[in-house]
Design a protein around this motif. Sequence first.
Motif, PDB file in Angstrom:
ATOM      1  N   PRO A   1      -2.086  11.902  -6.330  1.00 25.68           N
ATOM      2  CA  PRO A   1      -2.975  11.237  -7.287  1.00 25.68           C
ATOM      3  C   PRO A   1      -2.823   9.725  -7.292  1.00 25.68           C
ATOM      4  O   PRO A   1      -3.697   9.017  -7.800  1.00 25.68           O
ATOM      5  N   TYR A   2      -1.739   9.217  -6.714  1.00 27.70           N
ATOM      6  CA  TYR A   2      -1.504   7.776  -6.702  1.00 27.70           C
ATOM      7  C   TYR A   2      -2.259   7.045  -5.592  1.00 27.70           C
ATOM      8  O   TYR A   2      -2.233   5.820  -5.543  1.00 27.70           O
ATOM      9  N   HIS A   3      -2.904   7.772  -4.684  1.00 26.87           N
ATOM     10  CA  HIS A   3      -3.648   7.098  -3.617  1.00 26.87           C
ATOM     11  C   HIS A   3      -4.969   6.527  -4.137  1.00 26.87           C
ATOM     12  O   HIS A   3      -5.689   7.193  -4.878  1.00 26.87           O
ATOM     13  N   THR A   4      -5.265   5.313  -3.715  1.00 26.34           N
ATOM     14  CA  THR A   4      -6.492   4.640  -4.121  1.00 26.34           C
ATOM     15  C   THR A   4      -7.568   4.814  -3.053  1.00 26.34           C
ATOM     16  O   THR A   4      -7.270   5.175  -1.909  1.00 26.34           O
ATOM     17  N   PRO A   5      -8.839   4.566  -3.397  1.00 25.11           N
ATOM     18  CA  PRO A   5      -9.899   4.625  -2.386  1.00 25.11           C
ATOM     19  C   PRO A   5      -9.629   3.690  -1.215  1.00 25.11           C
ATOM     20  O   PRO A   5      -9.938   4.029  -0.059  1.00 25.11           O
ATOM     21  N   GLU A   6      -9.045   2.541  -1.492  1.00 23.73           N
ATOM     22  CA  GLU A   6      -8.748   1.591  -0.415  1.00 23.73           C
ATOM     23  C   GLU A   6      -7.725   2.170   0.554  1.00 23.73           C
ATOM     24  O   GLU A   6      -7.829   1.983   1.776  1.00 23.73           O
ATOM     25  N   GLU A   7      -6.751   2.898   0.033  1.00 20.97           N
ATOM     26  CA  GLU A   7      -5.735   3.509   0.895  1.00 20.97           C
ATOM     27  C   GLU A   7      -6.317   4.658   1.707  1.00 20.97           C
ATOM     28  O   GLU A   7      -5.922   4.878   2.863  1.00 20.97           O
ATOM     29  N   LEU A   8      -7.273   5.387   1.131  1.00 22.88           N
ATOM     30  CA  LEU A   8      -7.941   6.444   1.886  1.00 22.88           C
ATOM     31  C   LEU A   8      -8.802   5.837   2.993  1.00 22.88           C
ATOM     32  O   LEU A   8      -8.880   6.385   4.105  1.00 22.88           O
TER      33      LEU A   8
ATOM     34  N   MET B   1       0.835  -1.198   0.000  1.00 24.40           N
ATOM     35  CA  MET B   1       0.000   0.000   0.000  1.00 24.40           C
ATOM     36  C   MET B   1       0.874   1.254   0.000  1.00 24.40           C
ATOM     37  O   MET B   1       1.984   1.265   0.525  1.00 24.40           O
ATOM     38  N   ASN B   2       0.348   2.307  -0.606  1.00 21.20           N
ATOM     39  CA  ASN B   2       1.012   3.602  -0.586  1.00 21.20           C
ATOM     40  C   ASN B   2       0.525   4.356   0.647  1.00 21.20           C
ATOM     41  O   ASN B   2      -0.571   4.928   0.653  1.00 21.20           O
TER      42      ASN B   2
END
Length: 372
Positions: free
Chosen positions: A353-360, A1-2
């Motif tokens: 911009p590289y963050h995904t909904p899952e990471e949020l 994950m980022n």
Amino acid sequence: MNLYFDNCATSFPKPPEVAEAMSRHLNETGGTYGRSAYPRILQSTRLVEECRDQLAVMMGTSDAGKIIFTANATAALNLMIQGICKKGGHVLTSAMEHNAVARPLEHLRQMGLIEWEQMDSAPDGRILIEKIAAKIRPNTILVCICHMSNVNGMAQSPGEVKKVIGEIPLLVDASQSLGQYPVEVDSWGIDFLTFTGHKSLLGPTGTGGAFMRYPEQVEPLLYGGTGSGSDSLSMPTFTPDRFEAGTPNITGIHGLNAALKNRPLAMHTRDDFASLLTEVKRNNNYTVRCADNFANQGKLFSVVHQSLSGSELAQRFYEEYGIECRAGLHCAPLAHRHLGSFPNGDCRFSLSPYHTPEELNFLAKAIHDAGK
């Protein structure tokens, strides 16, 4: 994950083309900027000018020739502030300024050259447009505002400010906004704008610059070789050469050029970010620092816990969740004084911009759990 959420300090990751362009210049093409006329130099110079053109498009101006390169936004702000305020006068700022603005202004005040004060602002730091006129004096020579706060992500309305101040020059610090929030230099009537390459533009550190609608109003800070007008001991009178003494960070500018040409599509939506803020606000153990109106919100926010310090929170986020964020005053004590979080500061999260909904979603749950 980022889990890197410190992008408003410097963005990560970068588009892979950034490192490729920089490596190519260092290891293959080489060449300086504007100092000779053989093919290697012409290619290197062309890429620098290509970057200038791309920046003009992103800023919303038709005059790329009035964009200059500096080492970063701090260097550009010092050039603008000290170059405009050389004869003294009165300066107005917002309540949310970074030390890159506040310290040059305070230095000039201590030297007895200027006076400066803040305009009236709403609780989130947004300038109260209807109260600007009352602050203007006959000797007001500059209005300086950060477009987006690096503490709570609140974005100002430069066009509305310019309508009130009229012919008084407006300097906009777009360090946080350029690359993630609309900027329209020409239609807003912005006179001067500074930027940095390593934040939302996704470029390398050591890059930045300024747009100057009226370069004749600015005195250079640096004097030296430009590759032009070398028969004279005076600096060239034309822009950008007048403000670009010495060899620029050509490798970095090539990297910035690649970043501008290869901008990624955001992997999350505006609604995803709104959902993250809504979720964090549900935890009564936190005070969330953000814009009062989500329409004015950039992709960063801060939290203050009712009992844990910002540094304690940041350490907990990293050790227990692997989340990288920033605690403290973020070089913006004026903003924290206005928001009520001085001198302890807060804990800040900024998206890429590289963050995904899952990471949020992971971040939202971590903030909730860490604050129990």
